[in-house]
Scaffold this active site. Structure first.
Site, PDB file in Angstrom:
ATOM      1  N   GLU A   1      58.387  82.604  59.073  1.00 25.12           N
ATOM      2  CA  GLU A   1      59.253  82.961  59.055  1.00 25.12           C
ATOM      3  C   GLU A   1      60.864  82.815  59.019  1.00 25.12           C
ATOM      4  OE1 GLU A   1      57.241  84.588  58.922  1.00 25.12           O
ATOM      5  OE2 GLU A   1      55.896  84.717  56.934  1.00 25.12           O
TER       6      GLU A   1
ATOM      7  N   HIS B   1      54.094  93.083  48.621  1.00 23.06           N
ATOM      8  CA  HIS B   1      53.115  91.820  47.805  1.00 23.06           C
ATOM      9  C   HIS B   1      53.841  91.250  46.471  1.00 23.06           C
ATOM     10  CE1 HIS B   1      51.464  90.590  51.220  1.00 23.06           C
ATOM     11  NE2 HIS B   1      50.828  90.100  51.351  1.00 23.06           N
TER      12      HIS B   1
END
Ligand SMILES: Cc1ncc(C[n+]2csc(CCOP(=O)(O)OP(=O)(O)O)c2C)c(N)n1
Lengths: 333, 324
Positions: free
Chosen positions: B60, B129
């Site tokens: 990322e 999440h």
């Protein structure tokens, strides 16, 4: 730091006096510019932090001698040499360090954020390792847009410990990007020797990613220039490479750091490694007269003096103009 | 006008942007071959090729940093971060690099990148999440943040984000991906920073965005059954946010409830409430209420998550309090 270079030192065979004198001029320009900053910083004329590249100039000059104006570089907190060697205007450089509106970044970035997009200098960086991914993206753009350009990521050996380096090496190798990783290995990261921070050799890391690695004497500008010329050619043809330049940080981590953590004998031992001295010896061997060196020195001196004087005459930046630049207007791209 | 799913609208926006501008590239983890973890990029690789729609390693920080370098070097990168929770790993690139480049380089460069990422709970995806972290980005000068709440805004805001010369964070809500709604046959980019009024009402204003828009609409319907008319303002964009539209609504209704799925503490509602308490003070007949998630991680259990995400009942309660 103690490992020997993997490529032989330059023998001067392919050197002409004119070529080396050109490199010497660049070395001297960076050195004298930073020496000027030392006194101006001590006098309180330069605000903020400055990290000098005294002793490391040959890396900037040698690598940049292999690049064109369209090639891009992402730099570090110790980026004055990269910036000057990439060809950004000295007036704008000094004006920026003096926080003037006439500065390249209109007095908003200072030493750690000097940039000049027009010469492909994508910025110094206050974040260790951050330039690596910016250069990665720039290389990606070169490739996707079908340009035959390379991007260069400069980083210190301290950045070897940042995860971002590992991510970027993997991606560059995976995608065969025209990206040259240039490690300026001066053996130090801030106040700790890198030997206390890094558990691996860059050569081994590069091998793990399948990226060719060359280690050279980063204080020999001709060695850097020769290696860079070869490697940049290969990178341009497709695929990343690592150039590890063994070099020497002479000043403190930042200006004002008295380096109490360093053995004075070690510092004294750096003298013979001074890249300017190394280049001068080579020039003498090539039969270049002292007068030519003196002429270069005078020319450099007057260029710097003119830039400093111009910067001193500059203006404080305007707050409203700065505020207006937080966002790009809709029509900008 | 066709009915499409939110996810389809995202996909259509990406396809239209890729068609409109050859500098647009789309990348991220599993966006190319697999077509995206949620399917937002499905089919794009087939249409536009691997050079323009490509998969990345699970990196990322480097994905976001590369987007900055690519944006500075002539591309218009659109990258996906699979869950907003993982944007913890892109913070340097977004906050110190993308957001600052224009300013700190003296206006030399713009950074036309887009980060797409889904936030929000409701799927039992657990604490790592499901988070709504948009306030982090809205807090950073130089970034824009938009939060579409239905298919047409998912299309219009994403197109606008890609056309914008600034770094824009597009926050989608994963619980809305399957939602159906109208999309014009030739949809247009929206204007970032402009709210829309989904429902007019004289009694109070709900100011909201993302999935909470639908919670507010449900609450407004419940209140209407009792004769209370709530206005619902969908902000669509958090940075910049439509101050004028909110003030105009407060000037009509004199009561304000700000609603979001993000935790209430230090959330976007705090900013809106503070600004209205100052500039809308003379218009207000009651203290401003905020409705957001409690100050705890998003829990996994349906029973817990159901209690965690602000409900229509909680919004109705807040309405009653400002009307009392
Ligand atoms: C992410 C990050 N961590 C820490 C710092 C503070 N810092 C600035 S320079 C530096 C040392 C960097 O060492 P190296 O990369 O070897 O470069 P050198 O200073 O030797 O040129 C550190 C720790 C920073 N600027 N950014």
């Amino acid at each position: 730091m103690t490992e020997a270079p993997t490529s032989p030192p330059s023998d001067g065979a392919a050197n002409t006096g004119a070529r080396v004198l050109g490199l010497y001029r660049q070395l001297l320009l960076i050195r004298r510019a930073e020496e000027r900053l030392i006194t101006m910083f001590a006098d309180g004329e330069v605000p903020g932090f400055i990290h000098l590249s005294v002793g490391q100039e040959a890396v900037s000059v040698g690598v940049m001698s292999a690049l064109g104006a369209q090639d891009t570089i992402a730099s570090t907190h110790r980026g004055h040499g990269h910036a000057i060697a990439k060809g950004l205007p000295l007036d704008g450089f000094f004006a920026e360090l003096l926080a003037r509106d006439e500065g390249l970044c209109r007095g908003r970035g200072g030493s750690m954020h000097v940039a000049d997009m027009s010469v492909g200098m994508l910025g110094a960086n206050g974040i260790v390792g951050a330039g690596l991914s910016i250069a990665l993206g720039s290389a990606l753009a070169h490739k996707r847009l079908g340009r035959e350009q390379v991007a260069v990521a400069f980083f210190g050996d301290g950045a070897l410990a940042e995860g971002l380096l590992h991510e970027c090496m993997n991606m560059a190798a995976l995608w065969r990007l025209p990206l040259l990783f240039v490690c300026e290995n001066n053996g130090w990261s801030e106040f700790l020797p890198s030997s206390k921070q890094i558990s691996f050799a860059l050569a081994d890391l590069a091998r793990a990613y399948g990226i060719p690695h060359t280690r050279i004497d980063g204080n020999d500008v001709v060695a850097v220039a020769d290696a860079a010329a070869d490697i940049v050619g290969a990178v341009r043809a497709g695929g990343p490479a690592v150039l590890e330049c063994m070099t020497t940080r002479v000043r403190g981590h930042f200006e004002g750091d008295a380096q109490k953590y360093r053995d004075p004998d070690d510092l004294d031992a750096l003298g013979p490694l001074d890249p300017i001295r190394v280049a001068a010896l080579l020039l003498a061997g090539l039969g270049v007269e002292d007068a030519a060196l003196k002429a270069v020195a005078d020319e450099v001196e007057s260029r710097i003096e003119a830039a400093v004087e111009a910067a001193r005459k500059g203006h404080d930046p305007d707050f409203a103009a700065a505020y207006a630049d937080v966002y790009s207007p809709a029509e900008a791209v | 006008m066709a009915e499409v799913r939110y996810l389809h609208a995202v996909n259509r926006a990406l396809a239209d942007a890729l068609t409109a501008d050859p500098a647009v590239v789309v990348f991220g983890e599993d966006v190319s071959e697999a077509g995206g973890s949620f399917g937002a990029t499905r089919g794009l690789r087939g249409r536009f090729g691997e050079d323009r729609v490509f998969d990345t390693p699970i990196s990322e920080a480097a994905i976001a940093g590369a987007a900055v370098g690519a944006a500075l070097s002539g591309l218009r990168p659109v990258f996906e971060i699979m869950f907003m929770d993982f944007t913890t790993l892109v913070m340097d690139a977004m906050v110190n690099q993308a957001a600052k480049a224009r300013f700190m380089f003296g206006g030399q460069s713009s950074v036309p990148l887009v980060m797409r990422t889904p936030h929000g709970g409701g799927l039992g995806a657990g604490p790592q999440h499901s988070q709504c972290l948009e306030a982090w980005f809205a807090h950073v000068p130089g970034l824009k943040v938009v939060c579409p709440s239905d298919p047409s805004s998912a299309y219009g805001l994403l197109r606008a984000a890609i056309e914008d010369p600034n770094p824009v964070v597009v926050v989608e809500n994963k619980a809305l991906y399957a939602m159906k709604g109208e999309l014009p046959d030739t949809p247009e980019p929206m204007t970032i920073g402009r709210a829309r009024t989904l429902r007019t009402g004289r009694d109070l204003s709900f100011v909201t965005y993302g999935a909470a828009v639908h919670t507010c609409m449900a609450a407004a319907r419940d209140l209407a059954a009792e004769g209370i008319e709530a206005e619902v303002i969908d902000l669509l964009s958090l940075q910049p946010w439509d101050f004028d539209a909110v003030l105009a609504s407060v000037s009509r209704t004199h009561r304000l409830v700000v609603v979001h799925e993000a935790v209430e503490a230090f959330g976007p509602g705090a900013e809106i409430a503070a600004r209205m308490a100052l500039d809308g003070f003379d218009e207000l007949d009651a203290p401003i209420m905020r409705v957001g998630a409690p100050f705890m991680p998003v829990p996994f259990s349906k029973a817990l998550e159901g209690a965690y995400i602000p409900s229509a009942a909680a919004v109705v309660n807040a309405a009653r309090r400002v009307l009392a």
